[in-house]
Write a protein that holds these residues in place. Structure first.
Motif, PDB file in Angstrom:
ATOM      1  N   GLU A  94       8.074  41.200  18.276  1.00  0.00           N
ATOM      2  CA  GLU A  94       8.082  42.400  18.193  1.00  0.00           C
ATOM      3  C   GLU A  94       7.723  42.950  16.684  1.00  0.00           C
ATOM      4  OE1 GLU A  94      12.220  42.807  21.316  1.00  0.00           O
ATOM      5  OE2 GLU A  94      12.340  42.573  18.878  1.00  0.00           O
ATOM      6  N   ALA A  95       8.110  41.994  15.882  1.00  0.00           N
ATOM      7  CA  ALA A  95       7.550  42.436  14.378  1.00  0.00           C
ATOM      8  C   ALA A  95       6.115  42.432  14.313  1.00  0.00           C
ATOM      9  CB  ALA A  95       8.177  41.507  13.465  1.00  0.00           C
ATOM     10  N   ALA A  96       5.556  41.345  14.881  1.00  0.00           N
ATOM     11  CA  ALA A  96       3.964  41.266  14.943  1.00  0.00           C
ATOM     12  C   ALA A  96       3.210  42.447  15.549  1.00  0.00           C
ATOM     13  CB  ALA A  96       3.759  39.994  15.659  1.00  0.00           C
ATOM     14  N   LYS A  97       3.720  42.806  16.665  1.00  0.00           N
ATOM     15  CA  LYS A  97       3.138  43.959  17.567  1.00  0.00           C
ATOM     16  C   LYS A  97       3.195  45.163  16.751  1.00  0.00           C
ATOM     17  CE  LYS A  97       3.411  46.430  21.864  1.00  0.00           C
ATOM     18  NZ  LYS A  97       4.148  46.528  23.111  1.00  0.00           N
ATOM     19  N   ALA A  98       4.578  45.400  16.024  1.00  0.00           N
ATOM     20  CA  ALA A  98       4.646  46.628  15.358  1.00  0.00           C
ATOM     21  C   ALA A  98       3.716  46.779  14.121  1.00  0.00           C
ATOM     22  CB  ALA A  98       6.158  46.719  14.874  1.00  0.00           C
ATOM     23  N   LEU A  99       3.375  45.533  13.547  1.00  0.00           N
ATOM     24  CA  LEU A  99       2.553  45.769  12.457  1.00  0.00           C
ATOM     25  C   LEU A  99       1.000  45.250  12.673  1.00  0.00           C
ATOM     26  CD1 LEU A  99       4.876  43.470  10.124  1.00  0.00           C
ATOM     27  CD2 LEU A  99       4.421  45.623   9.678  1.00  0.00           C
ATOM     28  N   GLY A 100       0.794  45.354  14.112  1.00  0.00           N
ATOM     29  CA  GLY A 100      -0.465  45.178  14.456  1.00  0.00           C
ATOM     30  C   GLY A 100      -1.201  43.912  14.366  1.00  0.00           C
ATOM     31  N   LEU A 101      -0.286  43.015  14.585  1.00  0.00           N
ATOM     32  CA  LEU A 101      -0.827  41.457  14.165  1.00  0.00           C
ATOM     33  C   LEU A 101      -0.312  40.701  15.469  1.00  0.00           C
ATOM     34  CD1 LEU A 101       0.536  40.951  10.778  1.00  0.00           C
ATOM     35  CD2 LEU A 101      -1.762  41.590  11.411  1.00  0.00           C
ATOM     36  N   THR A 102      -0.931  39.612  15.887  1.00  0.00           N
ATOM     37  CA  THR A 102      -0.507  38.880  16.777  1.00  0.00           C
ATOM     38  C   THR A 102       0.465  37.809  16.194  1.00  0.00           C
ATOM     39  OG1 THR A 102      -2.125  36.851  16.266  1.00  0.00           O
ATOM     40  CG2 THR A 102      -2.757  38.393  17.814  1.00  0.00           C
ATOM     41  N   PRO A 103       1.536  37.262  17.040  1.00  0.00           N
ATOM     42  CA  PRO A 103       2.749  36.284  16.217  1.00  0.00           C
ATOM     43  C   PRO A 103       2.026  35.200  15.749  1.00  0.00           C
ATOM     44  CG  PRO A 103       3.058  36.954  18.798  1.00  0.00           C
ATOM     45  CD  PRO A 103       1.663  37.430  18.349  1.00  0.00           C
ATOM     46  N   ARG A 104       0.825  34.543  16.035  1.00  0.00           N
ATOM     47  CA  ARG A 104       0.328  33.652  15.470  1.00  0.00           C
ATOM     48  C   ARG A 104      -0.164  34.025  14.036  1.00  0.00           C
ATOM     49  NH1 ARG A 104      -3.728  29.778  18.505  1.00  0.00           N
ATOM     50  NH2 ARG A 104      -1.917  29.485  19.660  1.00  0.00           N
ATOM     51  N   THR A 105      -0.904  35.315  13.888  1.00  0.00           N
ATOM     52  CA  THR A 105      -1.347  35.660  12.664  1.00  0.00           C
ATOM     53  C   THR A 105      -0.344  35.995  11.682  1.00  0.00           C
ATOM     54  OG1 THR A 105      -3.504  36.564  13.832  1.00  0.00           O
ATOM     55  CG2 THR A 105      -2.834  37.503  11.709  1.00  0.00           C
TER      56      THR A 105
ATOM     57  N   GLN B 159       0.726  46.169   0.091  1.00  0.00           N
ATOM     58  CA  GLN B 159       1.986  45.605  -0.186  1.00  0.00           C
ATOM     59  C   GLN B 159       2.123  44.261   0.445  1.00  0.00           C
ATOM     60  OE1 GLN B 159       5.232  47.527   2.028  1.00  0.00           O
ATOM     61  NE2 GLN B 159       6.757  47.000   0.340  1.00  0.00           N
ATOM     62  N   ARG B 160       3.020  43.082   0.071  1.00  0.00           N
ATOM     63  CA  ARG B 160       3.100  41.820   0.587  1.00  0.00           C
ATOM     64  C   ARG B 160       3.484  42.034   2.040  1.00  0.00           C
ATOM     65  NH1 ARG B 160       4.719  37.439  -2.858  1.00  0.00           N
ATOM     66  NH2 ARG B 160       6.194  37.134  -1.516  1.00  0.00           N
ATOM     67  N   LEU B 161       2.976  41.444   2.742  1.00  0.00           N
ATOM     68  CA  LEU B 161       3.427  41.365   4.375  1.00  0.00           C
ATOM     69  C   LEU B 161       4.810  41.054   4.424  1.00  0.00           C
ATOM     70  CD1 LEU B 161       2.737  41.508   7.206  1.00  0.00           C
ATOM     71  CD2 LEU B 161       2.071  39.092   7.173  1.00  0.00           C
ATOM     72  N   ASP B 162       5.334  40.107   3.485  1.00  0.00           N
ATOM     73  CA  ASP B 162       6.603  39.644   3.837  1.00  0.00           C
ATOM     74  C   ASP B 162       7.722  40.890   3.546  1.00  0.00           C
ATOM     75  OD1 ASP B 162       6.169  39.643   1.056  1.00  0.00           O
ATOM     76  OD2 ASP B 162       7.272  37.881   0.704  1.00  0.00           O
ATOM     77  N   ASN B 163       7.551  41.652   2.427  1.00  0.00           N
ATOM     78  CA  ASN B 163       8.044  42.964   2.081  1.00  0.00           C
ATOM     79  C   ASN B 163       8.277  43.899   3.466  1.00  0.00           C
ATOM     80  OD1 ASN B 163       9.142  42.165  -0.211  1.00  0.00           O
ATOM     81  ND2 ASN B 163       7.326  43.076  -1.387  1.00  0.00           N
ATOM     82  N   LEU B 164       6.992  44.038   4.086  1.00  0.00           N
ATOM     83  CA  LEU B 164       6.655  44.968   5.379  1.00  0.00           C
ATOM     84  C   LEU B 164       7.558  44.520   6.451  1.00  0.00           C
ATOM     85  CD1 LEU B 164       3.029  45.601   5.160  1.00  0.00           C
ATOM     86  CD2 LEU B 164       4.749  47.099   4.633  1.00  0.00           C
ATOM     87  N   VAL B 165       7.797  43.036   6.754  1.00  0.00           N
ATOM     88  CA  VAL B 165       8.582  42.346   7.729  1.00  0.00           C
ATOM     89  C   VAL B 165       9.933  42.928   7.450  1.00  0.00           C
ATOM     90  CG1 VAL B 165       9.127  40.316   8.794  1.00  0.00           C
ATOM     91  CG2 VAL B 165       6.712  40.855   8.272  1.00  0.00           C
ATOM     92  N   ARG B 166      10.316  42.432   5.998  1.00  0.00           N
ATOM     93  CA  ARG B 166      11.699  42.588   5.845  1.00  0.00           C
ATOM     94  C   ARG B 166      11.994  44.034   6.059  1.00  0.00           C
ATOM     95  NH1 ARG B 166      11.477  41.060   1.046  1.00  0.00           N
ATOM     96  NH2 ARG B 166      11.884  38.881   1.419  1.00  0.00           N
ATOM     97  N   SER B 167      11.314  44.901   5.791  1.00  0.00           N
ATOM     98  CA  SER B 167      11.567  46.399   6.101  1.00  0.00           C
ATOM     99  C   SER B 167      12.035  46.777   7.469  1.00  0.00           C
ATOM    100  CB  SER B 167      10.558  47.247   5.361  1.00  0.00           C
ATOM    101  OG  SER B 167      10.588  47.204   3.912  1.00  0.00           O
ATOM    102  N   TRP B 168      10.834  46.125   8.361  1.00  0.00           N
ATOM    103  CA  TRP B 168      10.805  46.246   9.724  1.00  0.00           C
ATOM    104  C   TRP B 168      12.196  45.731  10.245  1.00  0.00           C
ATOM    105  CZ3 TRP B 168      11.302  43.177  14.007  1.00  0.00           C
ATOM    106  CH2 TRP B 168      11.084  43.680  15.186  1.00  0.00           C
ATOM    107  N   ILE B 169      12.722  44.503   9.976  1.00  0.00           N
ATOM    108  CA  ILE B 169      14.046  44.045  10.196  1.00  0.00           C
ATOM    109  C   ILE B 169      15.009  44.836   9.847  1.00  0.00           C
ATOM    110  CG2 ILE B 169      15.413  41.809   9.944  1.00  0.00           C
ATOM    111  CD1 ILE B 169      12.686  40.110   9.511  1.00  0.00           C
ATOM    112  N   VAL B 170      15.054  45.289   8.781  1.00  0.00           N
ATOM    113  CA  VAL B 170      16.229  46.100   8.211  1.00  0.00           C
ATOM    114  C   VAL B 170      16.450  47.204   9.117  1.00  0.00           C
ATOM    115  CG1 VAL B 170      16.907  47.951   6.495  1.00  0.00           C
ATOM    116  CG2 VAL B 170      16.112  45.908   5.912  1.00  0.00           C
ATOM    117  N   GLN B 171      15.235  47.854   9.854  1.00  0.00           N
ATOM    118  CA  GLN B 171      15.386  48.959  10.775  1.00  0.00           C
ATOM    119  C   GLN B 171      15.560  48.587  12.210  1.00  0.00           C
ATOM    120  OE1 GLN B 171      11.502  50.884  10.264  1.00  0.00           O
ATOM    121  NE2 GLN B 171      11.712  51.241   8.029  1.00  0.00           N
TER     122      GLN B 171
END
Length: 350
Positions: free
Chosen positions: A252-263, A229-241
């Motif tokens: 916080e979103a980056a940490k939940a998805l296992g990424l650094t904020p820069r990545t 899945q596109r990362l933007d859709n995953l981020v959007r789903s996390w924001i909804v929650q």
């Protein structure tokens, strides 16, 4: 990577073009799309946008989208079509379509917004790629909703009112044949005003056993699709929650998805978006629902969505909808004015 659409929905465009004498070969060539693309299960959303534009031009038919959407069958919706038929009610069928809409296309989504006790809006939110959506794409989706509802319930459905976010593309008569007599153009959104009672009417061929079977298949297909899945859709789903009084943070979103904020930032940039835009889109959808569906004060809604003050919320809402929150609420909740043409505050029907 951008949004994609299933080959079955592509066939909706090709099928209507064929009915009007335009071959798939000619259509693909004019759109600059290789014929081998027909072998792929998913298309980039911009490919099908070009296809819609070219089909409208080659057929010289401004009602192309209305006709294509009115001709859809089960095959256009893959397993989602079988889910619609086996659901207990039209409301459950719409819920299934919302849940598994990505199997058809993730270039847009449906949203139900209740209006008072008796009616609700079924709103279509296009999520285009680099190319602006053709009006025919939006019209085809709304026409397809009515067509699918008809073959699911066995009854011809007509909304109380249809609103489109663009100008009329052809004669009013063509729109009225699909949607009924009440059409408004150049509105803040595209959607269908439906009776609540209609949504709860039983579907004749409803089958709990088949519904469970079809949902199992749909869930498996969705899992396979979203594994990449596109990362933007995953981020959007996390924001909804996590949307609340404290605006969810990028870190916080980056940490939940296992990424650094820069990545996270870099990968979103590769998708031509960024975290703030995704947060804005999610707030927009939540705000339109909260303002239209509830009696909460605008201050409470602003606070619940993480706005620092009401004036900031007002400016954001005007940017999203072209209206103040008060105008949107009156438009959404005043059922009598919506149902009475002479009292309508929308643009004049054409």
């Amino acid at each position: 990577m951008q949004a994609t659409v299933s080959n079955s929905w592509v066939q909706t465009v090709l099928g209507e073009a064929h009915r009007q004498g335009i071959s798939s070969t000619a259509l693909l060539k004019a759109a600059g799309i290789a014929h081998s693309a027909l072998e792929k299960e998913r298309w980039p959303i911009d490919h099908i946008t070009r296809l819609w534009r070219v089909a409208t031009r080659l057929t010289a038919d401004p009602g192309f989208g209305l006709k294509a959407g009115s001709q859809v069958g089960l095959a256009s919706f893959n397993v989602v079509g079988f889910l619609l038929q086996s659901a207990a009610t039209l409301r459950q069928a719409i819920a299934a379509a919302q849940k598994y809409q990505s199997l058809i296309s993730d270039g847009g989504r449906l949203q139900l917004l209740q209006v008072g006790d008796e009616t609700c809006w079924l709103v279509y939110h296009p999520q285009q790629g680099d190319l602006a959506y053709s009006p025919q794409q939006i019209e085809a989706v709304l026409a397809a909703v009515l067509t699918a509802s008809r073959w699911a319930t066995g009854q011809a459905l007509r909304p109380n009112l249809t609103r489109l976010s663009h100008d009329a593309q052809g004669p009013l008569q063509g729109y009225q044949q699909v949607f009924g007599r009440r059409i408004e153009f150049n509105c803040a959104f595209s959607g269908l005003l439906l009776d609540e009672a209609l949504l709860d009417r039983p579907i004749p061929q409803a089958s709990p056993q088949l519904a469970r079977l079809h949902e199992s298949v749909a869930a498996s297909q969705l899992k396979a699709l979203t594994s990449d899945q596109r990362l933007d859709n995953l981020v959007r789903s996390w924001i909804v929650q996590h949307l609340g009084p404290q605006a969810p943070k990028r870190a916080e979103a980056a940490k939940a998805l296992g990424l650094t904020p820069r990545t996270l930032t870099r990968r979103l940039q590769s998708l031509q978006t960024h975290y703030a835009a995704l947060l804005d889109q999610t707030r927009r959808d939540r705000a339109m629902a909260q303002v239209g569906q509830t009696e909460l004060s605008f201050g409470d809604i602003a606070s619940q969505m993480g706005f620092t003050d009401v004036s900031t919320f007002y400016r954001a809402f005007a940017r999203w909808s072209g209206m103040t929150p008060g105008q949107w609420r009156r438009q959404s909740m005043d059922v009598e004015s919506i149902a009475t043409p002479e009292a309508s505050r929308g643009r004049a029907s054409r």
